[in-house]
Design an enzyme around this catalytic site. Structure first.
Site, short mmCIF file in Angstrom:
data_model
loop_
_atom_site.label_atom_id
_atom_site.label_comp_id
_atom_site.label_asym_id
_atom_site.label_seq_id
_atom_site.Cartn_x
_atom_site.Cartn_y
_atom_site.Cartn_z
N ARG A 1 -79.80 -58.83 -58.45
CA ARG A 1 -80.08 -60.21 -58.08
C ARG A 1 -79.25 -60.62 -56.86
NH1 ARG A 1 -79.74 -63.94 -62.98
NH2 ARG A 1 -81.87 -63.15 -63.19
N TYR A 2 -78.04 -60.11 -56.77
CA TYR A 2 -77.15 -60.44 -55.65
C TYR A 2 -77.01 -59.19 -54.78
CZ TYR A 2 -75.97 -64.03 -59.08
OH TYR A 2 -76.04 -65.04 -60.01
N ARG B 1 -74.06 -56.41 -55.32
CA ARG B 1 -73.74 -55.85 -56.64
C ARG B 1 -74.98 -55.84 -57.53
NH1 ARG B 1 -72.42 -61.01 -55.76
NH2 ARG B 1 -72.12 -62.55 -57.43
N CYS C 1 -74.90 -52.70 -79.77
CA CYS C 1 -73.59 -53.35 -79.76
C CYS C 1 -72.88 -52.99 -81.05
CB CYS C 1 -73.75 -54.86 -79.67
SG CYS C 1 -74.49 -55.37 -78.10
N CYS D 1 -73.64 -60.59 -81.71
CA CYS D 1 -73.15 -61.97 -81.60
C CYS D 1 -74.35 -62.90 -81.73
CB CYS D 1 -72.48 -62.18 -80.25
SG CYS D 1 -71.32 -60.86 -79.84
N CYS E 1 -75.87 -64.47 -78.57
CA CYS E 1 -76.15 -63.56 -77.45
C CYS E 1 -77.39 -63.99 -76.66
CB CYS E 1 -76.37 -62.16 -77.99
SG CYS E 1 -76.76 -60.96 -76.70
N ARG F 1 -79.05 -62.00 -74.84
CA ARG F 1 -79.98 -60.87 -74.71
C ARG F 1 -80.50 -60.45 -76.08
NH1 ARG F 1 -76.57 -58.43 -70.23
NH2 ARG F 1 -77.31 -59.59 -68.42
N ASP G 1 -76.85 -70.39 -72.61
CA ASP G 1 -78.19 -70.42 -72.04
C ASP G 1 -79.19 -70.99 -73.04
OD1 ASP G 1 -77.42 -69.17 -69.64
OD2 ASP G 1 -77.54 -67.19 -70.58
N ASP H 1 -75.98 -70.30 -65.91
CA ASP H 1 -76.97 -69.45 -65.29
C ASP H 1 -78.22 -70.29 -65.16
OD1 ASP H 1 -77.08 -66.81 -64.26
OD2 ASP H 1 -76.19 -66.08 -66.13
N LYS I 1 -75.94 -67.99 -60.91
CA LYS I 1 -74.90 -68.82 -61.52
C LYS I 1 -74.57 -70.03 -60.66
CE LYS I 1 -72.68 -64.86 -63.69
NZ LYS I 1 -73.60 -63.87 -63.08
C1 PLP Z 1 -73.35 -62.54 -63.40
C2 PLP Z 1 -74.11 -61.51 -62.76
C3 PLP Z 1 -73.51 -60.63 -61.85
C4 PLP Z 1 -72.04 -60.71 -61.50
O1 PLP Z 1 -71.71 -61.88 -60.84
P1 PLP Z 1 -70.19 -62.22 -60.52
O2 PLP Z 1 -70.24 -63.62 -60.04
O3 PLP Z 1 -69.75 -61.25 -59.49
O4 PLP Z 1 -69.41 -62.04 -61.78
C5 PLP Z 1 -74.30 -59.68 -61.25
N1 PLP Z 1 -75.61 -59.58 -61.52
C6 PLP Z 1 -76.22 -60.40 -62.40
C7 PLP Z 1 -77.68 -60.27 -62.64
C8 PLP Z 1 -75.50 -61.39 -63.05
O5 PLP Z 1 -76.10 -62.19 -63.93
S1 SF4 Z 2 -72.89 -60.99 -76.47
FE1 SF4 Z 2 -74.77 -59.79 -76.90
S2 SF4 Z 2 -74.64 -58.01 -75.56
FE2 SF4 Z 2 -72.57 -58.90 -75.71
S3 SF4 Z 2 -71.58 -57.81 -77.39
FE3 SF4 Z 2 -72.47 -59.66 -78.25
S4 SF4 Z 2 -74.49 -59.02 -78.98
FE4 SF4 Z 2 -73.79 -57.44 -77.57
#
Ligand code: PLP
Ligand code: SF4
Length: 362
Positions: free
Chosen positions: A124-125, A128, A137, A141, A144, A146, A303, A340, A347
């Site tokens: 996305r960025y 990175r 996991c 959690c 979570c 995801r 989220d 997010d 973010k």
């Molecule tokens: C949060 C996130 C990152 C890392 O972002 P930082 O601001 O550097 O911590 C990278 N990719 C995705 C898709 C993210 O959601």
């Molecule tokens: S927040 Fe989600 S991805 Fe992270 S450790 Fe917990 S269950 Fe796993």
């Protein structure tokens, strides 16, 4: 329930807090493999341990069909099981509220699917990318974001290979965030070779690992795991402590091993209703993290994800809380409060304009 080991008399307060596991041998308790083998993951055992009213157990069974659960005995032992509002319990025990969609939570609010050039890799960025190397996991959690992936299996080897090829072919990427799921559920050798292959790409300067293991299974941070990780430095380790009650002796030792190996630790909390949404609790968490050399990095607004609505805290309430904290707390303890933005926009910092908002601060 698979508890082995000879009977021992509990001698310390900590031991008597281990509930059903108080007779477990100390060596077993501190062995991460024992912890993984003995995770609470059946409805029957959960019912026995919690002794909730039958209607609650029945509702919980419905939740588990949609969102599975697993809790390590270690994390379970931090809980006051009979207190429905307990911050540890809220994070790990399936809750009927996970199935109420009244506020319209969606499965993938961040539209992570949109920025995926290949399955499991989010770019996305520009500088990175984030590699989801597994969906497993150690503990699931309840908040979570995801949780939609929980039923999918582990990313197979071919997928990890494709991620390496993508990063190698994309010179703009200087940092790779290895995430999941929890990458520390992978076999040590698989993770070692994945990190090594990324490290071998000339334009990859920095690696980052995201894992909740120091919180939910700190004994997994063994000297041998740390020796493997330190080969791949510069490696930054991001974890997720949400409650000061998670800052135990075991967690502190795990963090110290990483820091001693030259692996800087940061923390990404989620602001969760009933867990850390008061100034007092949040400050205790932030101070506690600083004491064990973990730098608070982000505080995420929860989220609008399906199944976690009941954890959400009003954004303004969160901003006011963090404003108060940042005025009276060492800058090294204050994370950036961010959300997010739905729709894959990334973010966004949540900050009040101090001058304009003086009126509602004491
Ligand atoms: C949060 C996130 C990152 C890392 O972002 P930082 O601001 O550097 O911590 C990278 N990719 C995705 C898709 C993210 O959601
Ligand atoms: S927040 Fe989600 S991805 Fe992270 S450790 Fe917990 S269950 Fe796993």
């Amino acid at each position: 329930m698979g508890i082995k080991g000879e009977r021992k008399i509990a001698t310390t307060d900590e031991k008597s807090n281990r509930g059903p596991w108080q007779d477990v041998d100390e060596a077993d308790w501190q062995d991460w493999r024992w912890q993984v083998r003995n995770r609470v993951r059946t409805e029957k055992l959960l019912d026995e341990l919690l002794k909730d009213a039958p209607e609650i157990s029945r509702l919980r069974r419905t939740v588990i069909r949609t969102y599975p659960f697993a809790v390590t005995p270690y994390y379970f032992s931090l809980m006051k099981p009979r207190d429905a509002g307990d911050p540890i319990r809220l994070q790990c025990i399936p809750d009927p509220r996970e199935l109420t969609f009244s506020l319209g939570g969606v499965e993938d609010p961040l539209e992570e699917g949109r920025d995926m050039p290949l399955p499991g890799l989010i770019h996305r960025y520009a500088d990175r990318c984030l590699a989801m190397v597994t969906h497993s996991c150690m503990m699931y959690c309840r908040h979570c974001n995801r949780k939609r992936f929980w039923k999918a299996g582990r990313a197979e080897k071919a997928r990890l290979g494709a991620m390496i090829d993508y990063v190698a072919a994309t010179p703009g990427i200087r940092e790779v965030i290895v995430s999941g799921g929890d990458p520390l559920t992978l076999p040590e050798a698989v993770l070692d070779s994945f990190l090594g292959a990324l490290r071998a790409i000339p334009h990859v300067e920095v690696l980052r690992l995201g894992s909740r293991v120091p919180v939910v299974l700190p004994m997994r941070i063994t000297p041998s795991l740390v020796r493997m990780l330190r080969k791949h430095r510069p490696l930054w380790f991001n974890t997720q402590f949400n409650s000061p009650r998670e800052l135990t002796k075991e967690a502190a030792l795990a963090c110290r091993r990483l820091v001693d190996a030259g692996i800087p630790l940061s923390n990404q909390s989620v602001l969760l209703r009933g867990v850390n949404d008061t100034c007092e609790t949040m400050r205790e968490l932030l101070y506690g993290l600083q004491r064990i050399s973990v730098r608070p990095y982000y505080l995420f607004a929860c989220d609008p994800v399906r199944g976690a609505d009941h954890f959400r805290v009003d954004l303004w309430k969160g901003m006011e809380m963090m404003e108060r904290i940042s005025r009276s707390t060492s800058g090294l303890c204050v994370p950036r409060y961010v959300m997010d933005v739905p729709g894959g926009k990334g973010k966004m910092p949540l900050q009040t304009f101090s001058l304009l908002n003086d009126s509602f601060l004491p």
